[in-house]
Design a protein around this motif. Structure first.
Motif, PDB file in Angstrom:
ATOM      1  N   ALA A   6      13.561  -4.410  -0.176  1.00 21.09           N
ATOM      2  CA  ALA A   6      13.409  -4.741   0.375  1.00 21.09           C
ATOM      3  C   ALA A   6      11.671  -4.996  -0.482  1.00 21.09           C
ATOM      4  O   ALA A   6      10.907  -5.461   0.763  1.00 21.09           O
ATOM      5  CB  ALA A   6      13.460  -4.143   1.999  1.00 21.09           C
ATOM      6  N   SER A   7      11.281  -3.503  -0.426  1.00 16.45           N
ATOM      7  CA  SER A   7       9.408  -3.400  -0.684  1.00 16.45           C
ATOM      8  C   SER A   7       8.862  -4.671  -0.855  1.00 16.45           C
ATOM      9  O   SER A   7       7.297  -4.492  -1.707  1.00 16.45           O
ATOM     10  CB  SER A   7       9.459  -2.777  -0.815  1.00 16.45           C
ATOM     11  N   PHE A   8       9.943  -5.594  -2.057  1.00 19.10           N
ATOM     12  CA  PHE A   8       9.182  -6.504  -3.165  1.00 19.10           C
ATOM     13  C   PHE A   8       8.990  -7.593  -2.940  1.00 19.10           C
ATOM     14  O   PHE A   8      10.214  -8.512  -3.072  1.00 19.10           O
ATOM     15  CB  PHE A   8       9.908  -5.949  -4.672  1.00 19.10           C
ATOM     16  N   ASP A   9       8.240  -7.883  -2.170  1.00 14.62           N
ATOM     17  CA  ASP A   9       8.059  -8.754  -1.144  1.00 14.62           C
ATOM     18  C   ASP A   9       6.550  -9.904  -1.706  1.00 14.62           C
ATOM     19  O   ASP A   9       6.049  -9.359  -1.339  1.00 14.62           O
ATOM     20  CB  ASP A   9       7.488  -9.204   0.143  1.00 14.62           C
ATOM     21  N   LEU A  10       7.394 -10.831  -2.715  1.00 13.09           N
ATOM     22  CA  LEU A  10       6.268 -11.027  -3.912  1.00 13.09           C
ATOM     23  C   LEU A  10       5.800 -12.409  -3.122  1.00 13.09           C
ATOM     24  O   LEU A  10       5.152 -13.508  -3.499  1.00 13.09           O
ATOM     25  CB  LEU A  10       7.041 -11.958  -4.925  1.00 13.09           C
ATOM     26  N   THR A  11       6.168 -12.599  -1.662  1.00 19.37           N
ATOM     27  CA  THR A  11       5.307 -13.834  -0.490  1.00 19.37           C
ATOM     28  C   THR A  11       4.563 -13.174  -0.153  1.00 19.37           C
ATOM     29  O   THR A  11       3.205 -13.881   0.415  1.00 19.37           O
ATOM     30  CB  THR A  11       6.078 -14.391  -0.119  1.00 19.37           C
ATOM     31  N   GLN A  12       4.135 -12.019  -0.751  1.00 17.07           N
ATOM     32  CA  GLN A  12       3.090 -11.224   0.213  1.00 17.07           C
ATOM     33  C   GLN A  12       2.303 -10.502  -0.809  1.00 17.07           C
ATOM     34  O   GLN A  12       0.975 -10.612  -0.712  1.00 17.07           O
ATOM     35  CB  GLN A  12       3.316  -9.938   0.965  1.00 17.07           C
ATOM     36  N   ARG A  13       2.704 -10.378  -2.200  1.00 15.23           N
ATOM     37  CA  ARG A  13       1.320  -9.653  -3.165  1.00 15.23           C
ATOM     38  C   ARG A  13       2.645  -9.959  -4.260  1.00 15.23           C
ATOM     39  O   ARG A  13       3.189 -10.903  -4.541  1.00 15.23           O
ATOM     40  CB  ARG A  13       1.477  -8.468  -3.127  1.00 15.23           C
ATOM     41  N   PRO A  14       1.351  -9.982  -5.724  1.00 17.90           N
ATOM     42  CA  PRO A  14       1.592 -11.150  -6.890  1.00 17.90           C
ATOM     43  C   PRO A  14       2.795  -9.595  -7.321  1.00 17.90           C
ATOM     44  O   PRO A  14       2.686  -8.377  -6.879  1.00 17.90           O
ATOM     45  CB  PRO A  14       0.718 -11.112  -7.801  1.00 17.90           C
ATOM     46  N   PRO A  15       3.228  -9.796  -8.528  1.00 19.97           N
ATOM     47  CA  PRO A  15       4.217  -8.742  -9.335  1.00 19.97           C
ATOM     48  C   PRO A  15       3.119  -7.975 -10.007  1.00 19.97           C
ATOM     49  O   PRO A  15       1.551  -8.912 -10.057  1.00 19.97           O
ATOM     50  CB  PRO A  15       5.149  -9.769 -10.112  1.00 19.97           C
ATOM     51  N   ARG A  16       3.542  -6.888 -10.819  1.00 19.61           N
ATOM     52  CA  ARG A  16       2.181  -6.477 -11.546  1.00 19.61           C
ATOM     53  C   ARG A  16       1.715  -7.122 -12.603  1.00 19.61           C
ATOM     54  O   ARG A  16       2.033  -8.659 -13.082  1.00 19.61           O
ATOM     55  CB  ARG A  16       2.743  -4.881 -12.144  1.00 19.61           C
ATOM     56  N   SER A  17       0.628  -7.171 -13.299  1.00 25.84           N
ATOM     57  CA  SER A  17       0.022  -7.669 -14.145  1.00 25.84           C
ATOM     58  C   SER A  17       1.451  -7.387 -15.304  1.00 25.84           C
ATOM     59  O   SER A  17       1.607  -6.773 -15.327  1.00 25.84           O
ATOM     60  CB  SER A  17      -1.070  -7.511 -14.957  1.00 25.84           C
ATOM     61  N   PRO A  18       1.309  -8.232 -16.316  1.00 23.75           N
ATOM     62  CA  PRO A  18       1.696  -8.921 -17.813  1.00 23.75           C
ATOM     63  C   PRO A  18       1.079  -7.604 -18.358  1.00 23.75           C
ATOM     64  O   PRO A  18       1.627  -7.045 -19.471  1.00 23.75           O
ATOM     65  CB  PRO A  18       1.535 -10.275 -18.229  1.00 23.75           C
ATOM     66  N   ARG A  19      -0.059  -7.528 -18.346  1.00 21.41           N
ATOM     67  CA  ARG A  19      -0.440  -5.999 -18.287  1.00 21.41           C
ATOM     68  C   ARG A  19       0.349  -4.365 -19.038  1.00 21.41           C
ATOM     69  O   ARG A  19      -0.335  -4.226 -19.004  1.00 21.41           O
ATOM     70  CB  ARG A  19      -2.350  -6.088 -18.724  1.00 21.41           C
ATOM     71  N   SER A  20       0.645  -4.234 -17.348  1.00 21.88           N
ATOM     72  CA  SER A  20       1.553  -3.361 -17.151  1.00 21.88           C
ATOM     73  C   SER A  20       1.838  -3.036 -17.821  1.00 21.88           C
ATOM     74  O   SER A  20       2.686  -3.914 -18.765  1.00 21.88           O
ATOM     75  CB  SER A  20       1.709  -3.204 -15.779  1.00 21.88           C
ATOM     76  N   ARG A  21       2.282  -1.908 -18.398  1.00 20.90           N
ATOM     77  CA  ARG A  21       3.030  -1.259 -19.487  1.00 20.90           C
ATOM     78  C   ARG A  21       4.227  -0.141 -18.213  1.00 20.90           C
ATOM     79  O   ARG A  21       3.333   0.374 -17.209  1.00 20.90           O
ATOM     80  CB  ARG A  21       2.224  -0.279 -19.880  1.00 20.90           C
ATOM     81  N   LEU A  22       5.526   0.176 -19.099  1.00 19.11           N
ATOM     82  CA  LEU A  22       6.457   0.136 -18.537  1.00 19.11           C
ATOM     83  C   LEU A  22       7.237   1.570 -20.221  1.00 19.11           C
ATOM     84  O   LEU A  22       8.224   0.258 -20.764  1.00 19.11           O
ATOM     85  CB  LEU A  22       7.574   0.137 -17.832  1.00 19.11           C
ATOM     86  N   GLY A  23       6.847   2.218 -20.601  1.00 23.45           N
ATOM     87  CA  GLY A  23       7.222   3.151 -21.830  1.00 23.45           C
ATOM     88  C   GLY A  23       6.683   2.048 -22.894  1.00 23.45           C
ATOM     89  O   GLY A  23       7.641   2.234 -23.904  1.00 23.45           O
TER      90      GLY A  23
END
Length: 152
Positions: A6-23
């Motif tokens: 429920a904390s992932f509300d992309l009507t209120q904020r954008p997703p992380r930048s495509p530049r963000s890294r994981l692994g």
């Protein structure tokens, strides 16, 4: 550590930048944000398993529907990364991941007139004066910023 969907509300904020890294992987955190938002019914205009997501899906070699099931189980980013590494059809070395992510970060429109025109048109919807928008990631960051009230 699990994160409530429920904390992932992309009507209120954008997703992380495509530049963000994981692994070390570019695009992946953004894809996870969109996947979680879809599960919560809060994806707004963002799409999971879109053209951008296909770049990482093909590079690692995984089934986005299977990843969605892992997200639905409430797994956090670290757990998802472990799952991806264990289930990758094409396991990647750290140098491959770094090279791929760097390429993605710098990837701009193809040099053909049609793609360049499309890119210029899309950027022009947000700004007529900025000359620093050269890559697809630049464009996505600009789109996210302006879409949530920022100025170009």
């Amino acid at each position: 550590m699990s994160t409530p969907i429920a904390s992932f509300d992309l009507t209120q904020r954008p997703p992380r930048s495509p530049r963000s890294r994981l692994g070390g992987y570019a695009i992946l955190p953004r894809m996870l944000d969109k996947g979680r938002a879809v599960l919560a019914g809060k994806n707004g205009e963002y799409h999971y398993d879109c053209g951008l997501d296909q770049h990482i899906i093909k590079f690692i070699g995984f089934d986005p529907a299977a990843l969605s099931k892992e997200l639905a189980a409430g797994k956090g980013d670290g757990e998802i990364l472990e799952w991806l590494n264990a289930n990758a059809k094409t396991p990647r070395t750290p140098w491959e991941i770094e090279a791929w992510s760097t390429y993605q970060d710098k990837r701009g429109p193809d040099s053909d007139a049609e793609t360049l025109g499309f890119f210029a048109e899309k950027v022009g919807q947000f700004t007529k004066t900025r000359e620093d928008i050269k890559t697809w990631f630049d464009f996505l960051d600009l789109d996210d910023h302006v879409s949530f009230g920022g100025k170009a």
